[in-house]
Structure formats: C-alpha cells, structure tokens
Motif scaffolding. Structure first.
Motif, short mmCIF file in Angstrom:
data_model
loop_
_atom_site.label_atom_id
_atom_site.label_comp_id
_atom_site.label_asym_id
_atom_site.label_seq_id
_atom_site.Cartn_x
_atom_site.Cartn_y
_atom_site.Cartn_z
N THR A 27 0.89 -1.07 0.04
CA THR A 27 0.07 0.04 -0.09
C THR A 27 0.68 1.16 0.14
OG1 THR A 27 -1.79 1.10 1.21
CG2 THR A 27 -0.14 -0.16 2.50
N THR A 28 0.38 2.43 -0.64
CA THR A 28 1.19 3.28 -0.56
C THR A 28 0.48 4.79 0.03
OG1 THR A 28 0.17 4.11 -2.70
CG2 THR A 28 2.11 2.85 -2.69
N GLY A 29 1.24 5.59 0.43
CA GLY A 29 0.77 6.75 1.28
C GLY A 29 1.44 7.96 0.80
N ALA A 30 1.15 9.09 1.11
CA ALA A 30 2.02 10.34 0.71
C ALA A 30 1.96 11.37 1.74
CB ALA A 30 1.55 11.22 -0.55
N ILE A 31 3.13 11.87 1.94
CA ILE A 31 3.45 13.13 2.84
C ILE A 31 3.93 14.30 2.13
CG2 ILE A 31 4.92 13.56 4.90
CD1 ILE A 31 5.25 10.57 5.59
N ARG A 32 3.12 15.24 2.56
CA ARG A 32 3.71 16.58 1.90
C ARG A 32 4.86 17.22 2.38
NH1 ARG A 32 1.97 17.38 -3.04
NH2 ARG A 32 2.05 19.47 -2.93
N VAL A 33 5.75 17.75 1.44
CA VAL A 33 7.13 18.27 2.08
C VAL A 33 7.42 19.43 1.08
CG1 VAL A 33 8.00 16.26 3.02
CG2 VAL A 33 8.39 16.65 0.68
N LYS A 34 8.43 20.32 1.48
CA LYS A 34 8.78 21.41 0.89
C LYS A 34 10.39 21.14 0.56
CE LYS A 34 5.41 24.68 2.50
NZ LYS A 34 4.95 24.69 1.19
N VAL A 35 10.65 20.96 -1.04
CA VAL A 35 11.97 20.85 -1.16
C VAL A 35 12.72 22.14 -2.11
CG1 VAL A 35 13.50 19.60 -2.83
CG2 VAL A 35 11.57 18.50 -1.38
N ARG A 36 14.02 22.59 -1.67
CA ARG A 36 14.58 23.56 -2.35
C ARG A 36 15.14 23.14 -3.82
NH1 ARG A 36 16.43 24.56 2.72
NH2 ARG A 36 18.52 23.93 2.24
N ALA A 37 14.62 23.97 -4.83
CA ALA A 37 15.12 23.42 -6.27
C ALA A 37 15.28 24.72 -7.01
CB ALA A 37 14.23 22.31 -6.78
N ASP A 38 16.32 24.76 -7.91
CA ASP A 38 16.46 25.95 -8.52
C ASP A 38 15.95 27.35 -8.00
OD1 ASP A 38 17.12 24.25 -10.95
OD2 ASP A 38 14.90 23.82 -11.34
N HIS A 39 16.52 27.37 -6.91
CA HIS A 39 16.52 28.71 -6.21
C HIS A 39 15.03 28.96 -5.70
CE1 HIS A 39 20.59 29.49 -7.31
NE2 HIS A 39 20.21 29.38 -8.75
N ARG A 40 14.27 28.06 -5.81
CA ARG A 40 12.75 28.33 -5.11
C ARG A 40 12.35 26.91 -4.71
NH1 ARG A 40 8.47 26.84 -8.93
NH2 ARG A 40 9.32 25.84 -10.57
N VAL A 41 11.41 27.28 -3.60
CA VAL A 41 10.77 26.17 -2.75
C VAL A 41 9.66 25.68 -3.44
CG1 VAL A 41 9.90 25.45 -0.69
CG2 VAL A 41 11.84 26.98 -0.78
N THR A 42 9.63 24.17 -3.69
CA THR A 42 8.20 23.75 -4.41
C THR A 42 7.68 22.47 -3.34
OG1 THR A 42 9.69 21.98 -5.48
CG2 THR A 42 9.07 23.94 -6.67
N SER A 43 6.43 22.39 -3.15
CA SER A 43 5.68 21.52 -2.44
C SER A 43 5.70 20.05 -3.22
CB SER A 43 4.27 21.91 -2.28
OG SER A 43 3.81 21.14 -1.38
N ARG A 44 5.94 19.31 -2.78
CA ARG A 44 6.28 17.77 -3.24
C ARG A 44 5.46 16.54 -2.35
NH1 ARG A 44 11.92 17.52 -6.49
NH2 ARG A 44 12.00 19.84 -6.90
#
Length: 212
Positions: A16-33
């Motif tokens: 079974t799979t589940g997701a956790i929302r995190v923020k990652v810095r990439a290309d000088h900006r922060v994205t939600s993943r």
C-alpha cells in the motif's frame, strides 16, 4: 530498502502507498512535493517493511510507471489487485507494467467483506504517515529529494528501535500492565488477514497457491 529479492518474490503478497507533503528547494525556489511510501504485506499478514520512498512534484503515468518498475526490480513479482483511489496516471502505469494488461478492473464489491477491508483500509499507512509527519512538519524545506528520502527512512528505523526498546523493558510484565506501542511497520499484523487470504485464494487459486 533492504531484504533480498528472492524473499519478496516468495512472500510479499501486497503493498500500500501513502503520501506525505514536504517542501524541497530546487532551482532557487521552494516547491511542495509528495513523498510516497510503499509498504509490503507478507504471506503471514505482517507488514514486512517499507519497500521504497519516492518524492514527486506531480503524479502522472510516467511517475507511477517508475514506481512500478522499481518495485518489480526490488522483487515484487506479481500483483493481484490495485486500488487506484483517484491517483492520476496509476491505472495507465499499471497496464503498461503488467505482463498481461487488464481490459477492466474487477468490481470492488465482488470481493467478500474481509478482503475488501484489507484491500481498501488505510489504517496501517496512515499510522505510519502520522508518525513521519511529526518528524517532517517542522523541518521547513529540504535541500533535495534525496534528503527527504533519507530523513523518512531514518525516522522509520529510529521509531522501530525506540518501540523495540520500550517493549523489551516491559517483557516481564503482565499483558494488562504493558504500555509500549507495537511495531510501526515490520512485523505489524494485518487485521482479519487469514480470512482475506482465504478469499484471495478462492478468487485467484492459480496465482496465490504457489506462494502458500
């Protein structure tokens, strides 16, 4: 994430799979993943271990195809049932990854109540995600996807170790006096597993019998 491929081929029945929302810095900006975690269930009904962690900005068929391919490379040899639950691109990825693509999915209500509960339940993965969110929510942003995977994997190991130490301390106490928590993933028992496995065997005798 550990364990031989041979073991998974012979004993892992479902995941079974589940997701956790995190923020990652990439290309000088922060994205939600989303950090997706797959957990395997062995033939005895125990949650065996985390099979993998994948970090992605958006879900889609290419992402899920990558997940399916990695699970296959880690020893998952057969899949009986997939609950897509609205996940974008997963049905297409499943059809592209199976040796025999299905024309349609078996209606959920065709299975007995015990099997439906095991297939659809989110209790085990939500319990895991709840513990991991406590670790990740105050971290701000991560420097990379790899940092997310490392933190979550080490958190799982740390939680399991702490719970094992607590259970060891209470080993001599009566059951009604024990307060230590059970296993988070590895070895946790799936409720009503014997009845569900019996129904799976009846529905797919040629697929399940070789693993019994």
């Amino acid at each position: 994430m550990g364990g031989s491929a041979a073991r998974w081929r012979s004993s892992t029945l479902s995941s079974t799979t589940g997701a956790i929302r995190v923020k990652v810095r990439a290309d000088h900006r922060v994205t939600s993943r989303s950090a997706h975690i797959a957990v395997g269930v062995d033939m005895e009904g125990g949650l065996a271990r985390a099979l993998g962690i994948w970090v992605q900005v958006e879900e889609g068929s290419s992402f899920w195809a990558h997940v399916c391919a990695e699970l296959a490379n880690r020893g998952v040899a057969d899949v009986l049932i997939v609950c897509c639950d609205g996940l974008v691109g997963l049905p297409e990825a499943v059809e592209a990854t199976w040796e025999r693509a299905w024309d349609r999915f078996t209606p959920f209500l065709a299975f007995g109540p015990m099997l439906r509960r095991v297939i659809y339940t989110t209790n085990s993965i939500e319990s895991l995600n709840y513990q991991l969110r406590k670790v990740s929510k105050n971290r701000g942003s991560f420097p990379s996807d790899a940092a997310v995977v490392k933190l979550l994997w080490l958190a799982i190991c740390d939680i399991e170790d702490k719970r094992a130490r607590e259970r060891d301390k209470e080993a001599g106490l009566r059951a009604d006096k024990r307060r230590a928590k059970g296993r988070l993933v590895q070895g946790q028992v799936t409720t009503d597993w014997k009845q569900a496995l019996s129904q799976l065997t009846a529905a797919y005798p040629e697929r399940v019998a070789p693993y019994l």
